[in-house]
Structures are given as C-alpha cells and as structure tokens.
Design a protein around this motif. Sequence first.
Motif, PDB file in Angstrom:
ATOM      1  N   LEU A 239       0.835  -1.199   0.000  1.00 29.94           N
ATOM      2  CA  LEU A 239       0.000   0.000   0.000  1.00 29.94           C
ATOM      3  C   LEU A 239       0.877   1.260   0.000  1.00 29.94           C
ATOM      4  CD1 LEU A 239      -2.725   1.396   0.152  1.00 29.94           C
ATOM      5  CD2 LEU A 239      -2.827   0.922   2.591  1.00 29.94           C
ATOM      6  N   SER A 240       1.922   1.243   0.825  1.00 28.99           N
ATOM      7  CA  SER A 240       2.824   2.416   0.867  1.00 28.99           C
ATOM      8  C   SER A 240       3.485   2.636  -0.484  1.00 28.99           C
ATOM      9  CB  SER A 240       3.938   2.225   1.893  1.00 28.99           C
ATOM     10  OG  SER A 240       3.392   1.962   3.129  1.00 28.99           O
ATOM     11  N   VAL A 241       3.931   1.555  -1.115  1.00 28.30           N
ATOM     12  CA  VAL A 241       4.577   1.684  -2.428  1.00 28.30           C
ATOM     13  C   VAL A 241       3.585   2.267  -3.435  1.00 28.30           C
ATOM     14  CG1 VAL A 241       5.590   0.410  -4.359  1.00 28.30           C
ATOM     15  CG2 VAL A 241       6.240  -0.178  -2.031  1.00 28.30           C
ATOM     16  N   GLY A 242       2.360   1.771  -3.392  1.00 28.70           N
ATOM     17  CA  GLY A 242       1.320   2.269  -4.301  1.00 28.70           C
ATOM     18  C   GLY A 242       1.062   3.753  -4.079  1.00 28.70           C
ATOM     19  N   GLN A 243       1.017   4.156  -2.814  1.00 36.90           N
ATOM     20  CA  GLN A 243       0.760   5.566  -2.503  1.00 36.90           C
ATOM     21  C   GLN A 243       1.916   6.445  -2.974  1.00 36.90           C
ATOM     22  OE1 GLN A 243      -0.193   4.625   1.667  1.00 36.90           O
ATOM     23  NE2 GLN A 243      -2.026   5.863   1.427  1.00 36.90           N
ATOM     24  N   GLU A 244       3.135   5.938  -2.768  1.00 38.69           N
ATOM     25  CA  GLU A 244       4.306   6.728  -3.190  1.00 38.69           C
ATOM     26  C   GLU A 244       4.339   6.853  -4.718  1.00 38.69           C
ATOM     27  OE1 GLU A 244       8.099   5.799  -1.258  1.00 38.69           O
ATOM     28  OE2 GLU A 244       9.048   6.332  -3.165  1.00 38.69           O
ATOM     29  N   PHE A 245       4.071   5.734  -5.376  1.00 42.55           N
ATOM     30  CA  PHE A 245       4.067   5.748  -6.844  1.00 42.55           C
ATOM     31  C   PHE A 245       3.031   6.746  -7.372  1.00 42.55           C
ATOM     32  CE2 PHE A 245       2.474   4.465 -10.961  1.00 42.55           C
ATOM     33  CZ  PHE A 245       3.637   4.295 -11.692  1.00 42.55           C
ATOM     34  N   TYR A 246       1.863   6.718  -6.751  1.00 43.85           N
ATOM     35  CA  TYR A 246       0.757   7.587  -7.171  1.00 43.85           C
ATOM     36  C   TYR A 246       1.157   9.073  -7.054  1.00 43.85           C
ATOM     37  CZ  TYR A 246      -4.010   9.577  -6.906  1.00 43.85           C
ATOM     38  OH  TYR A 246      -5.146  10.309  -7.100  1.00 43.85           O
ATOM     39  N   LYS A 247       1.814   9.390  -5.955  1.00 36.54           N
ATOM     40  CA  LYS A 247       2.273  10.778  -5.736  1.00 36.54           C
ATOM     41  C   LYS A 247       3.328  11.160  -6.771  1.00 36.54           C
ATOM     42  CE  LYS A 247       2.273  12.756  -1.149  1.00 36.54           C
ATOM     43  NZ  LYS A 247       2.902  12.524   0.144  1.00 36.54           N
ATOM     44  N   LYS A 248       4.298  10.282  -6.949  1.00 36.99           N
ATOM     45  CA  LYS A 248       5.396  10.563  -7.890  1.00 36.99           C
ATOM     46  C   LYS A 248       4.849  10.700  -9.314  1.00 36.99           C
ATOM     47  CE  LYS A 248       9.679  10.137  -5.972  1.00 36.99           C
ATOM     48  NZ  LYS A 248       9.913   9.157  -4.916  1.00 36.99           N
ATOM     49  N   LEU A 249       3.906   9.831  -9.639  1.00 32.79           N
ATOM     50  CA  LEU A 249       3.316   9.880 -10.980  1.00 32.79           C
ATOM     51  C   LEU A 249       2.621  11.224 -11.194  1.00 32.79           C
ATOM     52  CD1 LEU A 249       2.609   8.408 -13.654  1.00 32.79           C
ATOM     53  CD2 LEU A 249       0.567   7.493 -12.520  1.00 32.79           C
ATOM     54  N   GLY A 250       1.916  11.697 -10.185  1.00 33.52           N
ATOM     55  CA  GLY A 250       1.245  13.000 -10.257  1.00 33.52           C
ATOM     56  C   GLY A 250       2.248  14.107 -10.559  1.00 33.52           C
ATOM     57  N   LYS A 251       3.381  14.058  -9.860  1.00 33.40           N
ATOM     58  CA  LYS A 251       4.417  15.087 -10.059  1.00 33.40           C
ATOM     59  C   LYS A 251       4.991  15.007 -11.467  1.00 33.40           C
ATOM     60  CE  LYS A 251       6.038  16.059  -5.466  1.00 33.40           C
ATOM     61  NZ  LYS A 251       6.786  15.371  -4.427  1.00 33.40           N
ATOM     62  N   GLU A 252       5.247  13.774 -11.903  1.00 36.00           N
ATOM     63  CA  GLU A 252       5.820  13.545 -13.227  1.00 36.00           C
ATOM     64  C   GLU A 252       4.869  14.058 -14.323  1.00 36.00           C
ATOM     65  OE1 GLU A 252       8.786  12.416 -13.616  1.00 36.00           O
ATOM     66  OE2 GLU A 252       8.724  12.285 -15.816  1.00 36.00           O
TER      67      GLU A 252
END
Length: 428
Positions: free
Chosen positions: A187-200
């Motif tokens: 879940l943490s990895v998914g949340q981090e990915f989601y945030k990073k993807l938003g920034k990207e």
Amino acid sequence: MKIIDGQIKIIKDSRGHDTLEAHLLAREGEGKNAVAFASVPAGKSTGAHEAFVLNPKEAFEKFSEIKKDILKINFRDQKEFDSLLIAFDGTQNKSNLGANLILSLSLAFARAWAKSRGIELYRYLKDLSDNQKKFFEDFPRPLFNVINGGAHVEIPKDWEKKFGIKKGLDLQEFQVIPTIKDFGIGLSVGQEFYKKLGKELSKIYGKENVLLGDEAGYVCPFKTNQEALEIMQELINHHLYPLKIGLDAAASQFYSKQNNLYTIEQEEMTPEELSVFYLDLFERYEMISLEDPFDEESFDDFSRLSGNLLTEKQTQKNKKLIITDDLTTTNPGRLKEAIEKKSGNAILIKLNQIGTLSETIEVIKMARDNGWQQVVSHRSGETMDSFIADLAVGVGAWGIKSGAPGKPERMAKYSRALEIWKKESVVF
Ligand code: 2PG
Ligand code: MG
C-alpha cells in the motif's frame, strides 16, 4: 437471528448520485442487539447482464412493502435471508425489488450476523466461502488504478482546441500492482508511486492539465494509450518499484457490434488485430493482468487471446491473468460458459452485478473450484462502505481493486484491508 427493525436511507455516492444504505437492528437468541448498516455502489461501464438497479426512491417504497414479512422470521443463516429476498423479488434479474435494495439488506444482514456473534466480518465470510487458506499466507494484492480513461473521465471542452483531444484514453484503467507479500508495504509503495506519478505528469503536461477521473486516477492530454503506459513503466524502472502493470480495457465501450470492429486511437481493429495489440503491450511492458479485452458477448475472442497468452510455460512467477468482468458479470451461468470456453483465468467479483452475498459466494466458489483467480472490485460510483475489503480477504481472493489511493471512498477499502492485514500478520 431475528431482524427487530430495519430502515432504508438514501445517501449520495462519490459521483453525487442517490444510492441506498440499509440499517438493521438484529438479535441472536437472548443475546444483545446488534446494529449494522451497509451501502451499495453503482457502475458506469456496466455490463448488459448485470442485475437491475431500481431508482432509489422506488426501492425505498418497496422496502416498506416487504419489511413486515422480514421481521416475522427467525433466520437460520445468510442463505435463508438472501433466498427470501430473491423469492420476494420473483424476477430473473431482480427488477422488481432492485438489486441495490436487495444487496444493501443482504450485506447489512451479514454484518449483523457477525456482530451478534462477536466475530470479525472477514472471518464470517471465510466460513461462508469454505476458504481453507491462512490469511497472511496469501493476502489479496491491491490493484491501483492510477490513470483513468474510458467511461470514467470527462475531458475539458478546451482540450480539443489546446491539444486536439476530444475524449479520454480508450482503455479504461491503467493499474499498478505490488509484487510483494506484505500488504502494508504494498500500500505504501502504491501511494508513493501515485504521488510521484502525479508530479511527473505535472512536469510533462503542466499542473493545470492533470485532472482526476471517477476512480481517482489521473487524466491528462495523453495522445495514445502507450504514452500513458510508457510514463508508468519508466517511473517503475527508475525507482525500482516492486510493481507490475495491469489494464482494464472495458472493451465493450469502444466496440461496434454492427461491423465487429474496435476503435483504438481512431483506428479500427478486428478482434484478431486487437489481440496482436494486447500481446504487444504484454511484450513491451511488465504487465501481469488484462481485464475485459473484448466485448461482453465475445467469449471466443477472449478464449483465443487466453490460448495465446496463458500458455503452459507460465510459471508461478511470471503468471498472467485474463480477467473477465462485463463478460461474466458475477453470474454463475456466464462464468460456467467462460470456464468451459477457457475465456480467461480470473473473474472480477462485483456484489451488485448479481445482487446478494450468497450468490456472490457461490460464484467465487465456482471460480476457485475451477482454478480461476478472483479479484474483488469496487464500482466507479462508490460509498464509504468497506465491505469488499472483508470479502476479498475472507474468501482468499487474488486481488482487491478499489481505484487509486487518492479519494476517501477508494481509501476506505484499502485502509480496512490494511487493518485486517495488521491483525492477521502480526504474531506475538
Ligand atoms: C470496472 C468498474 C470498476 P464500473 O469496469 O471494472 O472499476 O467500472 O463500476 O464503472 O463498471
Ligand atoms: Mg471492468
């Protein structure tokens, strides 16, 4: 268990539409009263074979007609309760009482049953489904829908002028799926990915052009489906995230029955050409699952693709899933046909496609008995109810699909699954 009182409330779902919430007051023998409630979601890319959804106001009226009969009976189990509602309804697709009314009651009954016995809902569902697995050994994987397309997006009008884009991506869901066992870390990895993807995406398209779809996935002026996949895969590779990619094509949405052709990026494709398109995606990206690659009636096209992709060479490690959703609509008859025709190897489970908990459990058991995985799913119009988390864990499903970890109604399910994971995985 006796139902002492019951009420139906009309509440709003995540799209602001009316939906139902059932409240039940129940008692087991001489025990204490148990209060339980459950609300139901609604789909947008709904399958033609789904059970009927009644207008919530009408459903509200219907409940007052059947309530007194429900209060008369001392129910022996879930099946007796659900069967009574099915009998009251008396139709094939629950068009009399509405699958939404029936399901809200069925789920509230399950909660009341577990509560009145002091057991966790997921444990009750484990028993109901004869699941023999240990929870922490094979916990459901979350399928995070991080980019939205298809029926779940609305494109701003000025994007046509600005970018030459009239509609969202053809494919409906672009997901990332953790490959690690620990649900909390996943879940943490998914949340981090989601945030990073938003920034990207903000960097690439500009902050003002990064919107959210119905399931909290990003919506940007992507020109092609591959463009979105490319950005996801690069981000995974760059950070070495333990994530694989999944897709829900929801292909009925870009299918024309008249000429048996699919339109992707303005190009018409035959089912054979579309198969090649998908196989190429599996080659290019680290994809492990594909849902609804063809129209909801195309059992044979599903079978052909499954035959090509799900070969004997698949090992536990590189196993791929072809998931049926609109094709099977959590319906035993349609699942039977899909199993016989080898149209996939996993079924999407949506309680409101069939309308009772008991029937859903039967479909899950049929899938399990025939070596099909199950992915328990939310709907695009959701409430804060987290029942599907208990269901996914309880029945030992392969996955739980609840959108991106970015809106409260989506997070409610992941948070509940995390709570269960913590309870079951920590051994003192
Ligand atoms: C799907 C679902 C959920 P909807 O197609 O799998 O993501 O969409 O609820 O709109 O049918
Ligand atoms: Mg689907």
